[in-house]
Design an enzyme around this catalytic site. Structure first.
Site, PDB file in Angstrom:
ATOM      1  N   GLU A   8       0.780  -0.332  -4.786  1.00 45.82           N
ATOM      2  CA  GLU A   8       0.372   0.492  -5.308  1.00 45.82           C
ATOM      3  C   GLU A   8       0.631   1.777  -5.856  1.00 45.82           C
ATOM      4  OE1 GLU A   8      -3.849   2.630  -3.748  1.00 45.82           O
ATOM      5  OE2 GLU A   8      -1.927   2.746  -2.346  1.00 45.82           O
ATOM      6  N   ASP A  42       0.557  -1.192   0.109  1.00 45.77           N
ATOM      7  CA  ASP A  42       0.273  -0.194   0.417  1.00 45.77           C
ATOM      8  C   ASP A  42       0.684   1.096  -0.070  1.00 45.77           C
ATOM      9  OD1 ASP A  42      -2.749   1.452   0.564  1.00 45.77           O
ATOM     10  OD2 ASP A  42      -1.433   1.919   1.756  1.00 45.77           O
TER      11      ASP A  42
END
Length: 545
Positions: free
Chosen positions: A279, A215
């Site tokens: 991401e 993330d």
């Protein structure tokens, strides 16, 4: 119409030798909203385990679980207070082990989130770090002295609004938080911090996970000189946060992130065939995505928000996104998602309500024909639309802080509808943490299971087609045409050739391939036929001979 059986040109010579993740279809599960097993209105790990048969029936290769770690839930799990435990609202480590076992028994790999850029302010590391400037973890977070006038060290802004710095009286310093005040940034420049994060990775790898989704990885390191970010030129887009007024040259995307990635990759490789995907957000993430996936010592893949925030699906968007990821030595392998837990559902961004079913079907056909890994977000297989969550029911801290100009992430996080006409769609026996969509009862899983022409049935058929074709899984891709409405591209692997044609507009188009008689229809949605593409339709053709 879907034709899934093998045919001449659809060969499988590379299936046995390719890594499992290359060309994989991965199903994202947002645990809070998937299935509630204990009647508290919040989804949990046993609920996921009980519903894994549904996921496996789609034909996907893996699941990706959004955070389920111990957390005060200020950002619903992305504020981690203990990297190596399960938050009680989701269950126990034993429940996680049971989930892993069931997933593997069904042939599903399990990917979990890892949040390496920040923790919760309730994490033991931060509680120690903030005590004084001399403790063992004093430099595990990003601390800086105030300017002579007492103001923050520089002009960096938080993604969620306001300055990216908060004052701590105990140290008489500011700490950095690129997101919420309660999410202090780790100092990942520190080798001890890197080792601690790698130790948490080992903890989950030892429990059997098959990979990580990383993330906000480009926020993991900052400019140690703390230089001010320059102002961003006005590009005409609405600016709802101070963050939008800056070019983020110094608070993120430091070149040393690549070195940490290589350390992490070395650990995963020691466990065998594991998968990593990052991401990467921001207005121009291409350089970072390429840097993070370059060669064979960094990440396996990365995805950006190319499609996730796009207000329209256009041939130009598809061409620009795919052109950035050509096949070539040293270039990473792409991943694509049309929807996820952070973005409004694609159907509602790309179509008026009356066209939702057509755009859902066409988008699914497009997704399964792209070169790279593909991510389905829970409910995509049902054609779920974005829910308009009223202000009084909002949970998303970013939406609450920037109301009404920031579109809430809650509208994509509403509970899965499992049984139509059941209270709360069969998700829970009590009022869920977010309301279900008013139109989602008609799209419930059990209702679609009973229909051969449902979106659910189509999703299974399309994934079966992809899984039966090395051309679609790992073949090359070439854009043939991309004008205002017509998108045509080839997929090939040296032995087979597929032609994929889409009408992304609202007016029918006359189109057919050259030598039309030499092509066989493999799949179509929206009534597409050789010679005719109705509005919002698509087809996949196989070259014969």
């Amino acid at each position: 119409m879907i034709e899934t059986q093998s045919a001449p040109g659809i060969a499988h010579p590379l299936r046995a030798s390719r890594p499992w993740w290359r060309g994989a279809a991965i199903y994202q599960i947002y645990p809070r909203s998937f299935a509630d097993s204990n009647g508290d209105g919040i989804g949990d790990l046993p609920g996921i385990t009980a519903r894994l048969d549904h996921v496996a029936s789609l034909g996907v290769d893996a699941i990706w679980l959004s955070p389920f770690f111990t957390s005060p839930m200020r950002d619903f799990g992305y504020d981690v207070a203990d990297y190596c435990d399960v938050d009680p609202i989701f269950g126990t480590l034993g429940d996680f082990d049971a989930l892993i076992a069931r997933a593997h028994a069904l042939g599903l790999k399990v990917i979990i989130d890892q949040v390496y850029s920040h923790t919760s302010d309730q994490h033991a590391w931060f509680r120690e770090s903030r005590q004084d400037r001399t403790n063992a973890r004093a430099d595990w977070y990003v601390w800086a002295d105030p300017k002579p006038d007492g103001s923050p060290p520089n002009n960096w802004a938080s993604v969620f609004g306001g300055p990216a710095w908060s004052w701590d009286a105990r140290r008489r310093q500011y700490y950095l938080h690129n997101f919420l005040t309660e999410q202090p940034d780790l100092n990942v420049h520190n080798p001890d911090v890197q080792q601690a994060l790698i130790d948490t990775a080992r903890f989950w790898l030892d429990r059997g996970v098959d990979g990580f989704r990383l993330d906000a990885l480009n926020f993991a390191m900052h400019d140690p000189e703390l230089r001010d970010n320059p102002p961003a030129p006005d590009n005409g887009s609405p600016r709802t946060r101070p963050f939008d007024y800056q070019l983020h040259l110094f608070n993120q995307s430091h070149a040393d992130i690549a070195g940490f990635i290589e350390r992490l990759r070395g650990v995963l490789d020691s466990y065998g065939d594991r998968f990593t995907v990052a991401e990467i957000g921001g207005p121009d993430p291409d350089a970072e995505m390429k840097a993070f996936t370059r060669g064979d010592r960094r990440l396996n893949s990365a995805y950006s928000f190319d499609f996730l925030y796009a207000p329209r699906l256009t041939p130009a968007l598809v061409q620009a996104s795919l052109d950035r990821w050509p096949a070539g030595e040293g270039i990473g392998w792409p991943s694509w998602a049309f929807s996820n837990h952070d973005a409004p559902r694609a159907i509602s961004r790309w179509a008026a309500p009356e066209q939702a079913d057509r755009i859902a079907r066409m988008a699914m056909l497009l997704l399964v024909t792209l070169r790279g890994n593909i991510f389905l977000y829970q409910g995509d297989e049902l054609g779920l639309t974005q829910v308009d969550v009223p202000f009084e029911a909002l949970q998303d801290p970013e939406a609450i802080a920037n109301w009404p100009l920031t579109l809430s992430r809650d509208g994509a996080r509403t509970p899965m509808p499992w049984r139509h006409s059941w209270p709360h769609g069969g998700f829970s026996t009590v009022q869920p943490w977010l309301p279900l969509g008013a139109d989602h009862d008609a799209l419930a899983v059990d209702r679609q299971e009973a229909r051969a022409d449902s979106m659910l049935a189509l999703t299974r058929d399309l994934l079966a087609m992809r899984n039966a074709s090395d051309v679609l899984l790992i073949g090359d891709m070439r854009i043939v045409e991309a004008n205002e409405a017509l998108l045509v591209f080839e997929r090939s692997n040296g032995e087979g050739l597929l032609l994929c044609a889409f009408n992304l507009g609202d007016v029918p188009l006359d189109w057919q391939p050259t030598e039309a008689a030499r092509w066989r229809m493999m799949a179509e949605v929206g009534g597409a036929a050789i010679g005719r593409l109705p509005a919002v339709s698509g087809m996949v053709l196989e070259r014969l001979g």
